[in-house]
Write a protein that holds these residues in place. Structure first.
Motif, mmCIF file in Angstrom:
data_model
loop_
_atom_site.group_PDB
_atom_site.id
_atom_site.type_symbol
_atom_site.label_atom_id
_atom_site.label_comp_id
_atom_site.label_asym_id
_atom_site.label_seq_id
_atom_site.Cartn_x
_atom_site.Cartn_y
_atom_site.Cartn_z
ATOM 1 N N ASP A 6 0.832 -1.204 0.000
ATOM 2 C CA ASP A 6 0.000 0.000 0.000
ATOM 3 C C ASP A 6 0.868 1.256 0.000
ATOM 4 O O ASP A 6 0.446 2.305 -0.479
ATOM 5 N N ILE A 7 2.062 1.167 0.531
ATOM 6 C CA ILE A 7 2.962 2.319 0.604
ATOM 7 C C ILE A 7 3.694 2.514 -0.721
ATOM 8 O O ILE A 7 3.753 3.622 -1.247
ATOM 9 N N ILE A 8 4.257 1.438 -1.274
ATOM 10 C CA ILE A 8 4.995 1.512 -2.539
ATOM 11 C C ILE A 8 4.011 1.233 -3.670
ATOM 12 O O ILE A 8 3.517 0.120 -3.809
ATOM 13 N N LYS A 9 3.714 2.258 -4.484
ATOM 14 C CA LYS A 9 2.732 2.107 -5.562
ATOM 15 C C LYS A 9 3.336 1.416 -6.783
ATOM 16 O O LYS A 9 2.806 0.432 -7.267
ATOM 17 N N LYS A 10 4.450 1.970 -7.306
ATOM 18 C CA LYS A 10 5.089 1.377 -8.479
ATOM 19 C C LYS A 10 6.490 1.949 -8.643
ATOM 20 O O LYS A 10 6.777 3.055 -8.179
ATOM 21 N N PRO A 11 7.382 1.203 -9.304
ATOM 22 C CA PRO A 11 8.713 1.747 -9.597
ATOM 23 C C PRO A 11 8.620 2.731 -10.757
ATOM 24 O O PRO A 11 7.755 2.610 -11.627
ATOM 25 N N LEU A 12 9.485 3.708 -10.748
ATOM 26 C CA LEU A 12 9.529 4.686 -11.833
ATOM 27 C C LEU A 12 10.663 4.301 -12.776
ATOM 28 O O LEU A 12 11.830 4.266 -12.380
ATOM 29 N N ILE A 13 10.307 3.993 -14.007
ATOM 30 C CA ILE A 13 11.286 3.587 -15.013
ATOM 31 C C ILE A 13 11.399 4.710 -16.035
ATOM 32 O O ILE A 13 10.455 4.986 -16.775
#
Length: 96
Positions: A6-13
């Motif tokens: 819930d805290i980490i939504k997605k990695p930014l690539i």
């Protein structure tokens, strides 16, 4: 504590974030209400690594137009996580 997913939504690539990976720095989109301690614990739990430092940035949503109608994308929060020396690199798509 909230769930790490819930805290980490997605990695930014992006090109910039890919270049930062050589310096053991990784960028993630995170929950706007999360603080640095929560982000650190979530990254350590999801990817089984040791986090050295967390930097957070509040990103302003961009203005968008479609003809005469204007709108705004939502504001969001970005976290740049630095790993400890000697830590294994994060496999971005492994934990999410």
């Amino acid at each position: 504590m909230r769930d790490a997913r819930d805290i980490i939504k997605k990695p930014l690539i992006s090109e910039k974030s890919t270049m930062m990976m050589e310096e053991m720095k990784y960028a993630f989109q995170v929950d706007p209400g999360a603080n640095k301690v929560e982000i650190k614990k979530a990254i350590e739990e999801l990817f089984k690594v040791k986090v050295k430092d967390v930097n957070t940035i509040r990103m302003q949503g961009k203005m968008k137009r479609m003809g005469m109608h204007t709108g705004r994308r939502p504001n969001w929060k970005k976290a740049v996580v630095t790993l400890e020396e000697g830590s294994k690199p994060i496999e971005i798509f492994e934990g999410l």
